[in-house]
Design a protein around this motif. Sequence first.
Motif: not given
Length: 303
Positions: A206-220
Amino acid sequence: MNKLPNITDKHQRTVWLRAFHIWQHRPHKVAPLSEVIHECASCHTRYQGNYCPRCGQSSAIGRFSFKKAFLLFLDVWGVGNRSMFRSIRDLMFRPGFMIRDYLSGMQSAYFPPFKMFFLLTALSLLVQTGFDLGLHEEEKQEVEQVKHNYTDEIPMDNVENPEAVEQVSKIFKISRNFGYAMNSLREKNPAIFALVTLVLFSLPLYYFIRHSPTIPNLRFSEFIVALIYTANMYSIFTIAGSLLNSELLKLLAVLMIFVTFKQLTGYTKRRMLGYVILTIIISAASLSLLAFGGGSIAYLFTK
């Protein structure tokens, strides 16, 4: 007379692959409403659409038949619902895109993740206990003999502090039994094993992908839903592998976890592979410390 398509044609394969990629990225489309005016059999409201806006009853309600009764029975288990078949199909061929669609709000198009998880868990248990014949008696005896021959005792000759060595030996034995328990869980219930494994990997991933290109602000919380769907995808492939006795499908289940998160995040293959490798290293180190620490604590309580 129409000829069968030539699968050896490179151009034709390229066209099919391109069409498949387009289909993977395309979200589910809801069929347009019909112009037929219905009258609800329950509240007698006249409306246009598939469901009554007043009480929610389906416009397809009518006299019972064997077909309808059978579909109602299947619907209790989520099998008669079209979204279950669509969810299984998309989890097999476009898992990351499907999870992204679900998180973006397209929830009515897919089967609920937690309900699907429990259904697949029940099916996994049924496959393992009802359909999987397992090892023959001779093979089971061989496995037990190997376990019996493996000794947990450490030779105490020429050891300065035999009590300390014996304590370490018992701790390693408890830790090894933890590994046996996890492997047994993997064999008997791949659905729960996949979920437990993904949860153990959740924090660093989660720490690595929490700001991904498709979902910039992924909630836990959204990430947990993605984990449940990923566990469902893993279960589908492993159940199919058990039914077909195919180790290839079980291996594909592991590979599809990487594919799922690549599609979900939009990262390149190299970057996502790096994140997965780092996650495995961090989680494996944490799991080793947890197993060894748990063995130490268990030893203290059993002294």
